[in-house]
Design a protein around this motif. Structure first.
Motif, PDB file in Angstrom:
ATOM      1  N   GLU A 187      28.664  28.543  54.047  1.00  0.00           N
ATOM      2  CA  GLU A 187      30.107  28.737  54.544  1.00  0.00           C
ATOM      3  C   GLU A 187      31.120  28.964  53.404  1.00  0.00           C
ATOM      4  O   GLU A 187      32.280  29.383  53.747  1.00  0.00           O
ATOM      5  CB  GLU A 187      30.383  27.465  55.453  1.00  0.00           C
ATOM      6  N   THR A 188      30.986  28.396  52.440  1.00  0.00           N
ATOM      7  CA  THR A 188      31.788  28.628  51.086  1.00  0.00           C
ATOM      8  C   THR A 188      31.885  30.146  50.449  1.00  0.00           C
ATOM      9  O   THR A 188      32.631  30.751  50.339  1.00  0.00           O
ATOM     10  CB  THR A 188      31.395  27.549  49.929  1.00  0.00           C
ATOM     11  N   GLY A 189      30.692  30.523  50.491  1.00  0.00           N
ATOM     12  CA  GLY A 189      30.475  31.679  49.610  1.00  0.00           C
ATOM     13  C   GLY A 189      29.190  32.083  49.625  1.00  0.00           C
ATOM     14  O   GLY A 189      28.249  31.491  49.832  1.00  0.00           O
ATOM     15  N   SER A 190      28.724  33.456  48.842  1.00  0.00           N
ATOM     16  CA  SER A 190      27.453  33.888  48.743  1.00  0.00           C
ATOM     17  C   SER A 190      27.474  34.506  47.142  1.00  0.00           C
ATOM     18  O   SER A 190      28.361  35.050  46.540  1.00  0.00           O
ATOM     19  CB  SER A 190      27.308  35.428  49.426  1.00  0.00           C
ATOM     20  N   VAL A 191      26.333  34.125  46.417  1.00  0.00           N
ATOM     21  CA  VAL A 191      26.404  34.451  45.054  1.00  0.00           C
ATOM     22  C   VAL A 191      24.751  35.296  44.939  1.00  0.00           C
ATOM     23  O   VAL A 191      23.867  35.120  45.507  1.00  0.00           O
ATOM     24  CB  VAL A 191      26.170  33.227  44.512  1.00  0.00           C
ATOM     25  N   VAL A 192      25.197  36.469  44.426  1.00  0.00           N
ATOM     26  CA  VAL A 192      23.982  37.242  44.123  1.00  0.00           C
ATOM     27  C   VAL A 192      23.839  38.147  42.700  1.00  0.00           C
ATOM     28  O   VAL A 192      24.903  38.231  42.102  1.00  0.00           O
ATOM     29  CB  VAL A 192      24.249  38.733  45.171  1.00  0.00           C
ATOM     30  N   ALA A 193      22.740  38.079  42.219  1.00  0.00           N
ATOM     31  CA  ALA A 193      22.469  38.664  40.798  1.00  0.00           C
ATOM     32  C   ALA A 193      21.830  39.971  41.046  1.00  0.00           C
ATOM     33  O   ALA A 193      20.967  40.241  41.695  1.00  0.00           O
ATOM     34  CB  ALA A 193      21.648  37.784  40.167  1.00  0.00           C
ATOM     35  N   ILE A 194      22.475  41.063  40.154  1.00  0.00           N
ATOM     36  CA  ILE A 194      21.827  42.375  40.179  1.00  0.00           C
ATOM     37  C   ILE A 194      21.588  42.635  38.759  1.00  0.00           C
ATOM     38  O   ILE A 194      22.492  42.534  37.878  1.00  0.00           O
ATOM     39  CB  ILE A 194      22.875  43.368  40.733  1.00  0.00           C
ATOM     40  N   GLU A 195      20.176  43.123  38.343  1.00  0.00           N
ATOM     41  CA  GLU A 195      19.863  43.109  36.975  1.00  0.00           C
ATOM     42  C   GLU A 195      19.395  44.485  36.848  1.00  0.00           C
ATOM     43  O   GLU A 195      18.709  45.363  37.534  1.00  0.00           O
ATOM     44  CB  GLU A 195      18.914  42.015  36.559  1.00  0.00           C
ATOM     45  N   GLY A 196      19.212  44.800  35.421  1.00  0.00           N
ATOM     46  CA  GLY A 196      18.820  45.962  34.971  1.00  0.00           C
ATOM     47  C   GLY A 196      18.511  46.090  33.502  1.00  0.00           C
ATOM     48  O   GLY A 196      18.649  45.163  32.834  1.00  0.00           O
ATOM     49  N   MET A 244      30.043  37.151  43.598  1.00  0.00           N
ATOM     50  CA  MET A 244      30.397  35.927  44.201  1.00  0.00           C
ATOM     51  C   MET A 244      31.460  36.365  45.223  1.00  0.00           C
ATOM     52  O   MET A 244      32.675  36.850  44.649  1.00  0.00           O
ATOM     53  CB  MET A 244      30.844  34.980  43.253  1.00  0.00           C
ATOM     54  N   VAL A 245      31.138  36.385  46.605  1.00  0.00           N
ATOM     55  CA  VAL A 245      32.146  36.589  47.552  1.00  0.00           C
ATOM     56  C   VAL A 245      32.622  35.366  48.340  1.00  0.00           C
ATOM     57  O   VAL A 245      31.451  34.525  48.765  1.00  0.00           O
ATOM     58  CB  VAL A 245      31.358  37.604  48.422  1.00  0.00           C
ATOM     59  N   SER A 246      33.501  35.374  48.812  1.00  0.00           N
ATOM     60  CA  SER A 246      33.824  34.113  49.879  1.00  0.00           C
ATOM     61  C   SER A 246      33.624  34.654  51.105  1.00  0.00           C
ATOM     62  O   SER A 246      33.688  35.679  51.694  1.00  0.00           O
ATOM     63  CB  SER A 246      35.616  34.033  49.828  1.00  0.00           C
ATOM     64  N   ASN A 247      33.128  33.442  51.628  1.00  0.00           N
ATOM     65  CA  ASN A 247      32.770  33.520  53.067  1.00  0.00           C
ATOM     66  C   ASN A 247      33.729  32.834  54.167  1.00  0.00           C
ATOM     67  O   ASN A 247      33.620  32.391  55.528  1.00  0.00           O
ATOM     68  CB  ASN A 247      31.274  33.015  53.464  1.00  0.00           C
ATOM     69  N   GLN A 248      34.768  32.267  53.615  1.00  0.00           N
ATOM     70  CA  GLN A 248      35.982  31.696  54.337  1.00  0.00           C
ATOM     71  C   GLN A 248      36.829  32.469  55.161  1.00  0.00           C
ATOM     72  O   GLN A 248      37.292  33.356  54.299  1.00  0.00           O
ATOM     73  CB  GLN A 248      36.587  30.485  53.384  1.00  0.00           C
ATOM     74  N   PRO A 249      36.899  32.309  56.541  1.00  0.00           N
ATOM     75  CA  PRO A 249      37.621  33.099  57.257  1.00  0.00           C
ATOM     76  C   PRO A 249      39.237  33.375  56.531  1.00  0.00           C
ATOM     77  O   PRO A 249      39.868  34.191  56.706  1.00  0.00           O
ATOM     78  CB  PRO A 249      37.445  32.587  58.468  1.00  0.00           C
ATOM     79  N   ASN A 250      39.733  32.220  56.369  1.00  0.00           N
ATOM     80  CA  ASN A 250      40.944  32.053  55.765  1.00  0.00           C
ATOM     81  C   ASN A 250      41.185  32.179  54.253  1.00  0.00           C
ATOM     82  O   ASN A 250      42.286  31.629  53.904  1.00  0.00           O
ATOM     83  CB  ASN A 250      41.558  30.668  56.421  1.00  0.00           C
TER      84      ASN A 250
END
Length: 713
Positions: free
Chosen positions: A661-670, A678-684
């Motif tokens: 509910e706080t956020g999403s964290v994703v790693a992209i590598e190459g 890092m993206v917020s998932n909080q509506p407000n």
């Protein structure tokens, strides 16, 4: 001659200025020359005022051509002084006056009321507007008896049908309604019956609210100017809007129409232009043609109008260059002169924009991100999180489309229709428009349980809309937009965040996509991508099917051949060649049992109504999960010289580190590069909101909507 009548859109000084453009190398000079050549060729054909046919038949198309050339002949008569043009337009109008009342009304075959010339009154209104404009240019040249015959046996009967027989349709707040009021108002002016102008402006009730042009302007467009049915129908509605606005500016100056409702005419014109891809084509949002763009005559008129009435804009010069013409009108002359005065005209580069929807701007939005790469190429990413779109809406909230290197990469299908091809169901919308084109699986989004958003119920969908989360459109290195769509699938929450990231390590801006789903119950989730081109490689094994079967039995799946599928495990790589460019997609979910399915349209399509389009789908099951992907544009291919450069992208792995509910964290590598997204998932969320997520004793923290950290290995 009756000197009280005058051209609706011109005065004598303006005509004299346009006369000076004949033979010049300006955009206006070239426009006049091209249109004059076009008219001369048409005048060489036998004059014909036919009877009736279905949409797309000979008679239908001939009536369309005739009204176009009546208008063109009238304007060119004023500009060139060649009386042959006045005579031609007068003869055509006279023949229509001879025949109009002899025709019965078409047999009604759809929900729109039929006319005498066309199968629906919409086309009749188009005919009336253009024919009236042409008539106004030649009326003082005609004899009194000719004018009386045309007015009494053609124009007045057509006005009666529009404002009395089908009065219920005249005040309809719809693109059909804009054509109706523009036609009636212009015709009333052309024949000296001003009462029809009053009806057109204020509606049949005369209050300016229940109907009429002012009500159309107030209710059809959101505060951002976006039109609910999408760009395809917006460019259709903008034509009578722009023409009638110019008429009202000249004949009802007390309205101050160009400043009405906070300059809504400027807002809606700019909103339409801001949706276009850099090559001038419109993304096929909702029911739409894949080939419609800013060269459409309605947009040509609107670009000239908005430049004249609202001032200089270099992007409009770039659009005029793409259009290679201007409106043959004083507004177009101003734009033509501005183009002549500019030493170097750049292609249009509209800023990224979020166009809110609904009369008060509270019904979601359409988002458009644009970013320029190191090679000056402009890529564009759009996402739908607005309203359904009335009768022409598609069921694809949170769907995206992506344009890069001069082509649409993640593609919209548009409508299932072959416009004006009479053997294909009379040129009307095909049954496959409902069974495939409008279905959720046909878009670049997530389909739940092989169903359609809102169960394909238009009434329910019209009550729903996406909820904007955040929009960041001003960055040169990072732009992003995010939105929620809850209850489009009952019991399933959806959130999508897409971004464009520019890095010195990559050739072009990288498209990053995080699609989060939440539910109390397990579901099948299909994360689909509509692409075009040749598959080059994958990093997983798949099995092609020698015997083809549909992927499903309803909601669009029945039209998809199941070509191949493979177990992808925790993540997948799919790379393809389209045109001269390579595209590599890296996808994963928070599950480890992902499957990739390759499809092609054509199943259960016995009449070959569908275009052959391809897609790949990442499928998994679960309750709460996150899909994450990155799309890299790279390399160059030229078959003529057998050249291939950088056929493999630099990125090779993507992982979901966390989502809650706080956020999403994703790693992209190459190769030598790593991004942490890092993206917020909080509506407000606001730009000061603090976020903190701990993963395996490592803390990820950021402030605001999102953050991207780049690590060079």
């Amino acid at each position: 001659m009756n000197t009280t009548l005058q051209p609706v859109l011109f005065n004598h000084d303006e005509v004299a200025d346009l006369y000076k453009e004949i033979g010049s190398s300006s955009l206006m000079g070239k426009t006049i020359e091209r249109l004059q050549t076009d008219l001369e060729q048409y005048m060489g054909l036998p004059m014909d005022v036919p009877g009736q046919s279905e949409a797309g038949g000979y008679e239908h198309n001939k009536h369309r051509q005739n009204y176009h050339y009546i208008n063109l002949a009238g304007r060119l008569f004023l500009i060139t002084k060649d009386e042959r043009y006045a005579e031609y337009a007068g003869q055509l109008l006279t023949q229509y006056a001879d025949k109009y009342l002899q025709l019965d009304f078409h047999v009604q075959r759809n929900t729109n009321p039929p006319g005498r010339l066309f199968h629906q009154m919409l086309n009749e209104h188009m005919w009336l507007m253009y024919a009236s404009l042409g008539y106004s240019c030649i009326s003082t040249w005609l004899t009194g008896s000719q004018r009386e015959h045309i007015v009494e046996y053609l124009f007045k009967p057509m006005l009666h049908v529009a404002t009395e027989k089908y009065d219920y349709d005249f005040d309809r707040i719809h693109n059909h309604g804009i054509w109706a009021v523009a036609a009636a108002g212009i015709c009333g002016l052309a024949i000296g019956e001003r009462k029809y102008l009053e009806m057109a402006v204020y509606g049949l009730k005369g209050d300016g609210k229940a109907g009429g042009f002012l009500a159309q302007l107030s209710e059809l467009f959101s505060p951002s100017g976006y039109y609910i049915e999408g760009p395809y129908y917006h460019r259709f509605a903008i034509r009578p809007l722009a023409v009638f606005a110019e008429v009202l500016h000249r004949h009802m100056p007390e309205l101050d129409i160009y400043n009405y409702k906070g300059q809504v005419i400027k807002q809606t014109t700019q909103a339409l232009l801001a949706t276009a891809y850099p090559n001038g084509l419109f993304p096929a949002l909702n029911d739409a043609s894949k080939s419609m763009g800013i060269t459409d005559m309605g947009v040509v008129v609107a670009v000239s109008m908005v430049f004249k009435r609202y001032g200089f804009d270099k992007n409009l010069l770039g659009m005029a260059q793409i259009q290679e013409q201007v409106w043959m009108h004083p507004c177009g002359q101003v734009l033509s002169e501005a183009c002549d005065a500019e030493a170097n005209i750049e292609p249009p580069f509209w800023p990224s924009v979020e166009l809110n929807e609904g009369p008060d701007g509270t019904c979601g939005a359409q988002g458009f991100l644009r970013m320029q790469g190191n090679d000056k190429d402009i890529c564009q990413l759009s996402m739908n999180y607005g309203q359904h779109g009335m009768g022409h809406g598609h069921f694809d909230t949170l769907g995206v489309a992506f344009y890069s290197r001069g082509q649409e990469v993640l593609r919209e299908y548009g409508f299932a229709r072959w416009v004006n091809i009479e053997p294909k169901f009379g040129g009307r919308y095909l049954d496959e428009n409902k069974s495939y084109a409008r279905q959720t699986i046909n878009h670049n989004g997530v389909t739940v349980d092989e169903g359609c958003q809102n169960h394909f119920a238009v009434d329910r969908a019209d009550r729903m809309h996406g909820k904007p989360h955040f929009f960041i459109g001003e960055g040169t290195e990072l732009q992003a937009m995010s939105a929620f769509a809850d209850e489009h699938y009952p019991g399933v929450g959806m959130q999508r965040t897409v971004m464009l990231l520019k890095s010195d390590q990559l050739e072009n801006p990288l498209l990053i996509d995080l699609y989060r789903l939440t539910s109390d119950k397990p579901h099948q989730y299909d994360y689909s991508h509509q692409y075009q081109g040749q598959i080059i490689r994958t990093d997983f094994e798949y099995k092609t099917n020698s015997e083809l079967h549909p992927l499903g039995d309803n909601y669009g799946y029945q039209h998809l051949w199941n070509l191949a599928r493979g177990e992808a495990g925790s993540h997948a790589l799919v790379s393809w060649l389209q045109g001269n460019s390579y595209y590599t997609w890296l996808g994963t979910s928070s599950r480890i049992d992902n499957e990739v399915i390759f499809t092609q349209t054509g199943a259960n399509d016995s009449q070959f109504n569908l275009r052959h389009e391809t897609s790949f789908i990442m499928r998994t099951t679960g309750k709460d999960l996150l899909f994450a992907s990155a799309l890299e544009t790279h390399g160059y291919f030229n078959e003529a010289v057998e050249a291939s450069v950088d056929a493999r992208g630099k990125l090779n792995n993507i992982d979901v580190l966390a989502h809650n509910e706080t956020g999403s964290v994703v790693a992209i590598e190459g190769e030598g590069i790593r991004f942490i997204v890092m993206v917020s998932n909080q509506p407000n969320v606001t730009d000061t909101t603090e976020h903190r997520i701990i993963i395996n004793d490592k803390t990820y923290s950021w402030k605001g909507f999102l953050a991207v950290e780049q690590e060079t290995k």
